[in-house]
Motif scaffolding. Structure first.
Motif, PDB file in Angstrom:
ATOM      1  N   ASP A 120       9.456   6.521  -9.688  1.00  0.00           N
ATOM      2  CA  ASP A 120       9.947   7.366  -8.591  1.00  0.00           C
ATOM      3  C   ASP A 120       8.794   8.065  -7.880  1.00  0.00           C
ATOM      4  OD1 ASP A 120      12.548   6.658  -9.082  1.00  0.00           O
ATOM      5  OD2 ASP A 120      13.029   8.455 -10.261  1.00  0.00           O
ATOM      6  N   ARG A 121       7.882   8.635  -8.661  1.00  0.00           N
ATOM      7  CA  ARG A 121       6.755   9.322  -8.045  1.00  0.00           C
ATOM      8  C   ARG A 121       5.852   8.343  -7.307  1.00  0.00           C
ATOM      9  NH1 ARG A 121       2.977  12.600 -11.978  1.00  0.00           N
ATOM     10  NH2 ARG A 121       2.435  10.475 -12.603  1.00  0.00           N
ATOM     11  N   GLY A 122       5.604   7.188  -7.924  1.00  0.00           N
ATOM     12  CA  GLY A 122       4.737   6.201  -7.296  1.00  0.00           C
ATOM     13  C   GLY A 122       5.293   5.702  -5.981  1.00  0.00           C
ATOM     14  N   HIS A 123       6.593   5.401  -5.954  1.00  0.00           N
ATOM     15  CA  HIS A 123       7.196   4.830  -4.752  1.00  0.00           C
ATOM     16  C   HIS A 123       7.448   5.891  -3.683  1.00  0.00           C
ATOM     17  CE1 HIS A 123       8.817   1.407  -7.482  1.00  0.00           C
ATOM     18  NE2 HIS A 123       7.655   1.094  -6.966  1.00  0.00           N
ATOM     19  N   ASN A 124       7.957   7.048  -4.072  1.00  0.00           N
ATOM     20  CA  ASN A 124       8.418   8.036  -3.098  1.00  0.00           C
ATOM     21  C   ASN A 124       7.341   9.030  -2.676  1.00  0.00           C
ATOM     22  OD1 ASN A 124      11.056   6.956  -3.207  1.00  0.00           O
ATOM     23  ND2 ASN A 124      11.481   8.124  -5.069  1.00  0.00           N
ATOM     24  N   LEU A 134       8.029  -7.726 -18.645  1.00  0.00           N
ATOM     25  CA  LEU A 134       9.346  -7.365 -18.126  1.00  0.00           C
ATOM     26  C   LEU A 134       9.278  -5.927 -17.634  1.00  0.00           C
ATOM     27  CD1 LEU A 134      11.347  -9.007 -21.022  1.00  0.00           C
ATOM     28  CD2 LEU A 134      10.946  -9.940 -18.747  1.00  0.00           C
ATOM     29  N   ASN A 135       9.830  -5.682 -16.455  1.00  0.00           N
ATOM     30  CA  ASN A 135       9.534  -4.428 -15.765  1.00  0.00           C
ATOM     31  C   ASN A 135      10.796  -3.735 -15.272  1.00  0.00           C
ATOM     32  OD1 ASN A 135       7.559  -2.577 -14.747  1.00  0.00           O
ATOM     33  ND2 ASN A 135       7.975  -3.372 -12.691  1.00  0.00           N
ATOM     34  N   ASN A 183       8.742  -3.869 -21.030  1.00  0.00           N
ATOM     35  CA  ASN A 183       7.678  -4.058 -22.021  1.00  0.00           C
ATOM     36  C   ASN A 183       6.485  -3.136 -21.838  1.00  0.00           C
ATOM     37  OD1 ASN A 183       9.219  -6.053 -23.073  1.00  0.00           O
ATOM     38  ND2 ASN A 183       8.010  -7.750 -22.289  1.00  0.00           N
ATOM     39  N   THR A 184       6.174  -2.759 -20.600  1.00  0.00           N
ATOM     40  CA  THR A 184       4.979  -1.940 -20.368  1.00  0.00           C
ATOM     41  C   THR A 184       5.269  -0.827 -19.381  1.00  0.00           C
ATOM     42  OG1 THR A 184       4.186  -3.321 -18.527  1.00  0.00           O
ATOM     43  CG2 THR A 184       3.449  -3.920 -20.746  1.00  0.00           C
ATOM     44  N   THR A 185       4.550   0.280 -19.542  1.00  0.00           N
ATOM     45  CA  THR A 185       4.603   1.391 -18.602  1.00  0.00           C
ATOM     46  C   THR A 185       3.171   1.818 -18.289  1.00  0.00           C
ATOM     47  OG1 THR A 185       6.758   2.194 -19.371  1.00  0.00           O
ATOM     48  CG2 THR A 185       5.337   3.779 -18.235  1.00  0.00           C
ATOM     49  N   LEU A 186       2.859   1.919 -17.010  1.00  0.00           N
ATOM     50  CA  LEU A 186       1.531   2.336 -16.576  1.00  0.00           C
ATOM     51  C   LEU A 186       1.411   3.854 -16.698  1.00  0.00           C
ATOM     52  CD1 LEU A 186      -1.211   1.689 -15.164  1.00  0.00           C
ATOM     53  CD2 LEU A 186       0.001   2.006 -12.982  1.00  0.00           C
ATOM     54  N   THR A 187       0.531   4.325 -17.560  1.00  0.00           N
ATOM     55  CA  THR A 187       0.401   5.767 -17.784  1.00  0.00           C
ATOM     56  C   THR A 187      -0.908   6.348 -17.278  1.00  0.00           C
ATOM     57  OG1 THR A 187      -0.433   5.340 -20.019  1.00  0.00           O
ATOM     58  CG2 THR A 187       1.934   5.766 -19.790  1.00  0.00           C
ATOM     59  N   GLY A 188      -1.846   5.518 -16.857  1.00  0.00           N
ATOM     60  CA  GLY A 188      -3.103   6.072 -16.375  1.00  0.00           C
ATOM     61  C   GLY A 188      -3.794   5.170 -15.381  1.00  0.00           C
ATOM     62  N   ILE A 189      -4.231   5.727 -14.260  1.00  0.00           N
ATOM     63  CA  ILE A 189      -5.044   5.023 -13.271  1.00  0.00           C
ATOM     64  C   ILE A 189      -6.364   5.768 -13.134  1.00  0.00           C
ATOM     65  CG2 ILE A 189      -5.267   4.319 -10.856  1.00  0.00           C
ATOM     66  CD1 ILE A 189      -2.235   4.163 -10.701  1.00  0.00           C
ATOM     67  N   ASN A 190      -7.446   5.077 -13.415  1.00  0.00           N
ATOM     68  CA  ASN A 190      -8.787   5.669 -13.366  1.00  0.00           C
ATOM     69  C   ASN A 190      -8.910   6.902 -14.257  1.00  0.00           C
ATOM     70  OD1 ASN A 190     -10.558   4.018 -12.059  1.00  0.00           O
ATOM     71  ND2 ASN A 190     -10.166   4.857 -10.022  1.00  0.00           N
ATOM     72  N   SER A 196       5.808  -3.364  -8.284  1.00  0.00           N
ATOM     73  CA  SER A 196       5.812  -2.935  -9.679  1.00  0.00           C
ATOM     74  C   SER A 196       4.491  -2.306 -10.079  1.00  0.00           C
ATOM     75  CB  SER A 196       6.125  -4.122 -10.595  1.00  0.00           C
ATOM     76  OG  SER A 196       5.152  -5.128 -10.452  1.00  0.00           O
ATOM     77  N   GLN A 197       4.525  -1.575 -11.183  1.00  0.00           N
ATOM     78  CA  GLN A 197       3.383  -0.780 -11.623  1.00  0.00           C
ATOM     79  C   GLN A 197       2.151  -1.621 -11.928  1.00  0.00           C
ATOM     80  OE1 GLN A 197       4.676   1.682 -14.900  1.00  0.00           O
ATOM     81  NE2 GLN A 197       6.383   2.541 -13.727  1.00  0.00           N
TER      82      GLN A 197
END
Length: 316
Positions: free
Chosen positions: A113-117, A200-201, A208-215, A124-125
């Motif tokens: 939600d935060r990423g898209h909005n 699977l997203n 299967n996976t959730t993106l929790t950190g970028i850089n 996808s992440q």
């Protein structure tokens, strides 16, 4: 509990805190975590080691880089045990990091939600960090070793990564579409395993996976990686060089290269014995080495400027 296990537990907790409180690290936090770097930075705070140093880094061996880092007390920067694409090539670039964790629907939904909005990210992440890549980057991903239903990169995203960076990846997990990735030619990459499945997203179904950190800071096996670290991958291993040590690594490597060339030639000529070359050099050998540098400075595999700098530091 061993010291290493304790270290990894503390490190993992620290990284989880950074990631879940700020999925993409702030410029201020990244500058705070890289205080030794005094040079140029990207607009997001990531250290920017020069292209000229990156080019020279391509001739550095893992042994040379490892020795410099160990002498500076950086003991957790190397990781091996990889599968590779283009194993005879060298991977060099600036790290852009992504950290994934096993999928959890509640966290996944709010990050989506935060990423898209709010952040206006698309799709996808697994593509979000890739959208940020630029030339000279290396995409460094902690995919927690995911295997079955784990791959987030195949030949489509691989083509995008290569087009943006001109580089490959370091991927702590399974890849798919290996044959298609090999067709990219210069996509020199290090990964843990291969599996034909895909991630699977769907947080309302299989996830299967959730993106929790970028850089954010991340961990690749036993190596600690910061955004902006210089990635050096070759000969089956990868080392992550803190940006403030990149110049020291390169210059040390160039000196070693020149000394090795000189020593090997003198051994072939039988001017010195193996024992003389393989131990601390005598004043006579050091003088011979300096004179050879002066006489051949325009024919050496190191720039004339670097040879001049080396000679100015010597007394012979």
């Amino acid at each position: 509990m061993s010291k290493i296990k304790s270290y990894l537990l503390i490190l993992s907790c620290t990284f989880c805190f950074l990631s879940t409180n700020a999925q993409q690290i702030s410029k201020e936090e990244l500058i705070f975590l890289t205080p030794e770097w005094k040079g140029e930075r990207y607009s997001d705070g990531r250290p920017k080691v020069s292209d000229e140093l990156l080019e020279r880094m391509k001739l550095v061996t893992l042994e040379e880089a490892w020795a410099v880092l160990r002498n500076e007390n950086y003991n957790y920067q190397f990781e091996d045990g990889w599968m590779t694409i283009n194993p005879d090539s060298v991977l060099v670039g600036r790290a852009v990091t992504a950290t994934f964790m096993p999928g959890r629907p509640d966290i996944h939904r709010v990050i989506d939600d935060r990423g898209h909005n709010k952040d206006k990210r698309i799709k996808s992440q697994n593509s979000w960090t890739i959208d940020m890549l630029i030339k000279g980057d290396v995409y460094v991903v902690d995919q927690f070793g995911a295997h079955v239903d784990g791959p987030t990169i195949g030949d489509n995203l691989g083509n995008s990564i290569y087009a943006k960076t001109g580089n490959g990846i370091v991927y702590n997990g399974a890849l798919r579409d290996i044959s298609g990735l090999k067709e990219l030619g210069a996509f020199t990459s290090f990964f843990r395993s291969y599996h034909p499945s895909h991630h699977l997203n769907n947080p309302d179904g299989r996830l299967n996976t959730t993106l929790t950190g970028i850089n954010t800071p991340t961990r690749i096996g036993m190596a600690t990686v910061m955004p902006g670290d210089i990635v050096l991958g070759r000969d089956g291993g990868v080392i992550f060089i803190p940006p403030h040590l990149a110049e020291k690594v390169v210059k040390t490597s160039e000196v070693v290269r020149l000394r090795d060339m000189f020593g090997h030639q003198r051994l072939r000529e039988q001017k010195y014995t193996p024992g003389e070359i393989d131990n601390r050099w005598s004043d006579e050998i050091e003088k011979d080495f300096s004179e050879r540098l002066r006489a051949n400075r325009d024919q050496l595999p190191v720039s004339e400027e670097q040879v001049k700098e080396l000679l100015e530091q010597r007394t012979w």
